[in-house]
Design a protein around this motif. Structure first.
Motif, PDB file in Angstrom:
ATOM      1  N   THR A 111       0.829  -1.204   0.000  1.00 20.52           N
ATOM      2  CA  THR A 111       0.000   0.000   0.000  1.00 20.52           C
ATOM      3  C   THR A 111       0.862   1.252   0.000  1.00 20.52           C
ATOM      4  O   THR A 111       0.604   2.197  -0.756  1.00 20.52           O
ATOM      5  CB  THR A 111      -0.919   0.005   1.230  1.00 20.52           C
ATOM      6  OG1 THR A 111      -1.505  -1.285   1.360  1.00 20.52           O
ATOM      7  CG2 THR A 111      -1.994   1.036   1.094  1.00 20.52           C
TER       8      THR A 111
ATOM      9  N   SER B 299       2.516   1.856  -3.455  1.00 22.09           N
ATOM     10  CA  SER B 299       1.658   2.327  -4.547  1.00 22.09           C
ATOM     11  C   SER B 299       1.041   3.687  -4.234  1.00 22.09           C
ATOM     12  O   SER B 299       0.996   4.556  -5.101  1.00 22.09           O
ATOM     13  CB  SER B 299       0.576   1.296  -4.860  1.00 22.09           C
ATOM     14  OG  SER B 299      -0.176   1.024  -3.713  1.00 22.09           O
ATOM     15  N   ILE B 300       0.564   3.877  -3.001  1.00 26.98           N
ATOM     16  CA  ILE B 300      -0.084   5.163  -2.673  1.00 26.98           C
ATOM     17  C   ILE B 300       0.962   6.231  -2.391  1.00 26.98           C
ATOM     18  O   ILE B 300       0.968   7.296  -2.998  1.00 26.98           O
ATOM     19  CB  ILE B 300      -0.999   5.019  -1.442  1.00 26.98           C
ATOM     20  CG1 ILE B 300      -2.051   3.949  -1.689  1.00 26.98           C
ATOM     21  CG2 ILE B 300      -1.610   6.354  -1.072  1.00 26.98           C
ATOM     22  CD1 ILE B 300      -3.414   4.424  -1.928  1.00 26.98           C
TER      23      ILE B 300
ATOM     24  N   ALA C 146       4.089   6.216  -5.476  1.00 28.79           N
ATOM     25  CA  ALA C 146       3.681   6.477  -6.863  1.00 28.79           C
ATOM     26  C   ALA C 146       2.626   7.573  -6.932  1.00 28.79           C
ATOM     27  O   ALA C 146       2.841   8.634  -7.520  1.00 28.79           O
ATOM     28  CB  ALA C 146       3.160   5.193  -7.501  1.00 28.79           C
ATOM     29  N   ILE C 147       1.459   7.319  -6.307  1.00 27.76           N
ATOM     30  CA  ILE C 147       0.296   8.165  -6.573  1.00 27.76           C
ATOM     31  C   ILE C 147       0.481   9.573  -6.030  1.00 27.76           C
ATOM     32  O   ILE C 147       0.293  10.561  -6.740  1.00 27.76           O
ATOM     33  CB  ILE C 147      -0.970   7.496  -5.991  1.00 27.76           C
ATOM     34  CG1 ILE C 147      -1.274   6.234  -6.793  1.00 27.76           C
ATOM     35  CG2 ILE C 147      -2.142   8.441  -6.003  1.00 27.76           C
ATOM     36  CD1 ILE C 147      -2.377   5.406  -6.224  1.00 27.76           C
TER      37      ILE C 147
ATOM     38  N   VAL D  97       2.966  11.734  -7.989  1.00 31.72           N
ATOM     39  CA  VAL D  97       2.456  12.253  -9.262  1.00 31.72           C
ATOM     40  C   VAL D  97       1.439  13.367  -9.027  1.00 31.72           C
ATOM     41  O   VAL D  97       1.410  14.371  -9.750  1.00 31.72           O
ATOM     42  CB  VAL D  97       1.857  11.102 -10.094  1.00 31.72           C
ATOM     43  CG1 VAL D  97       1.149  11.648 -11.307  1.00 31.72           C
ATOM     44  CG2 VAL D  97       2.942  10.152 -10.518  1.00 31.72           C
ATOM     45  N   ILE D  98       0.610  13.209  -7.972  1.00 36.32           N
ATOM     46  CA  ILE D  98      -0.386  14.259  -7.708  1.00 36.32           C
ATOM     47  C   ILE D  98       0.308  15.552  -7.297  1.00 36.32           C
ATOM     48  O   ILE D  98      -0.089  16.647  -7.710  1.00 36.32           O
ATOM     49  CB  ILE D  98      -1.398  13.765  -6.653  1.00 36.32           C
ATOM     50  CG1 ILE D  98      -2.304  12.743  -7.323  1.00 36.32           C
ATOM     51  CG2 ILE D  98      -2.193  14.912  -6.066  1.00 36.32           C
ATOM     52  CD1 ILE D  98      -3.562  12.451  -6.611  1.00 36.32           C
TER      53      ILE D  98
END
Lengths: 81, 229
Positions: free
Chosen positions: A57, A60-61, A64-65, A68-69
């Motif tokens: 988790t 990925s959160i 990565a996420i 990018v945000i």
């Protein structure tokens, strides 16, 4: 000291150094990438501490996420610090 | 510069206070209370080999439902706010490395995410991590393309359908045994098999679909609001 403990401590020290670097670095984009690196180190630390569920988790959160945000947010507000 | 140094000193002082206030903290030897109970009875109760998933989905399934509701309201708020922001221009084209990678990798990332979701009761993972991995594949696709994603009814319908299915699975247990999200409405099967562990795999699937569609919706609305990076 076992190898596992040594690796955990090394990862933790790396995280601390990177977190301070994210604060003092001049360019905003470098700070964002370094924060992503802190998340990736945290995920490795979770893996070393026998928590693969949390590590997936976090990788990925956190790594990565949210990186990018942040990048898209920086693109939206433009400009440097 | 002075602000940085002052902040550093404050943080150091606070950490000295915190560390010195827990001098005789020691880890308890072995598990106690509810943790011990879960590890002893978990496999027999739920048929799930992965005890983390057993706790998250079966024992504390109601909390997971709450977590899903929190994620739903958060993503709704993000989408609502970002639709008020004017649409951005088409983003600048990404570098050839990112463009090439975003054409090759997403398929295998989605496959890995689906594996994590469907094997949540056997190996590390489950609905939430798997859904996040699937969503990160969609994120990679959006990074590689220089177009703005269009409107998608599909994402919203998958999200709503998954949420309703979670609730219905919970009420199934209530109808059969008078307990919300009772795991025994389906046979526990033999632990270690793919089709085992009662309704845990079904709930993992539902959570995975919901998390993946929600996060993808958030990304596409961020992209629409104009990221130039």
């Amino acid at each position: 000291m076992t190898l596992l403990a040594a690796a955990s401590i090394a990862t933790g020290v790396m995280m601390l150094v990177a977190a301070v670097a994210a604060l003092v670095v001049k360019k905003l984009i470098s700070a964002i990438i370094i924060v992503g690196f802190v998340s990736l180190s945290a995920s490795i630390l979770f893996l070393l501490m026998d928590a693969p569920d949390v590590a997936i988790t976090e990788a990925s959160i956190g790594a990565a996420i949210s990186t990018v945000i942040f990048l898209w947010g920086k693109g939206k507000i433009g400009g440097e610090e | 510069m002075i602000r940085t140094i002052v902040g550093l000193i404050i943080v150091l002082a606070l950490s000295v206070v915190v560390i010195s206030s827990v001098p005789d903290y020691s880890l308890p030897s072995g598990l106690q209370g509810v943790g011990q109970d879960y590890t002893e009875r978990g496999v027999n109760d739920t048929g799930s080999v992965n005890l983390v998933t057993a706790v998250v989905v079966a024992y504390r399934g109601l909390d997971t439902l709450g977590e899903v509701v929190v994620l739903f309201s958060a993503s709704t708020a993000v989408v609502l706010v970002l639709t008020l922001v004017p649409m951005g221009a088409n983003p600048t084209p990404s570098s050839s490395i990112v463009a090439f990678t975003s054409g090759v990798l997403p398929g295998s990332i989605v496959l890995f995410g689906i594996y994590i979701i469907t094997h949540g009761h056997l190996s590390p993972g489950g609905g939430f991590p798997g859904g996040a991995v699937v969503a990160s594949a969609f994120l990679l696709v959006m990074l590689g393309s220089n177009k703005i994603p269009g409107k998608s009814k599909l994402l919203a319908s998958i999200e709503s359908l998954a949420g309703v299915t979670f609730g219905l699975l919970g009420f199934w247990g209530m109808m059969m045994f008078g307990q919300f999200l009772n795991n025994m409405v389906l046979p526990a099967g033999s632990p270690g098999k793919l089709f085992s562990a009662g309704i845990i795999p079904l709930i993992s699937l539902v959570i995975g679909a919901k998390v993946a569609s929600e996060l993808s919706g958030v990304f596409s609305s961020y992209r629409k609001a104009g990221g130039d990076e």
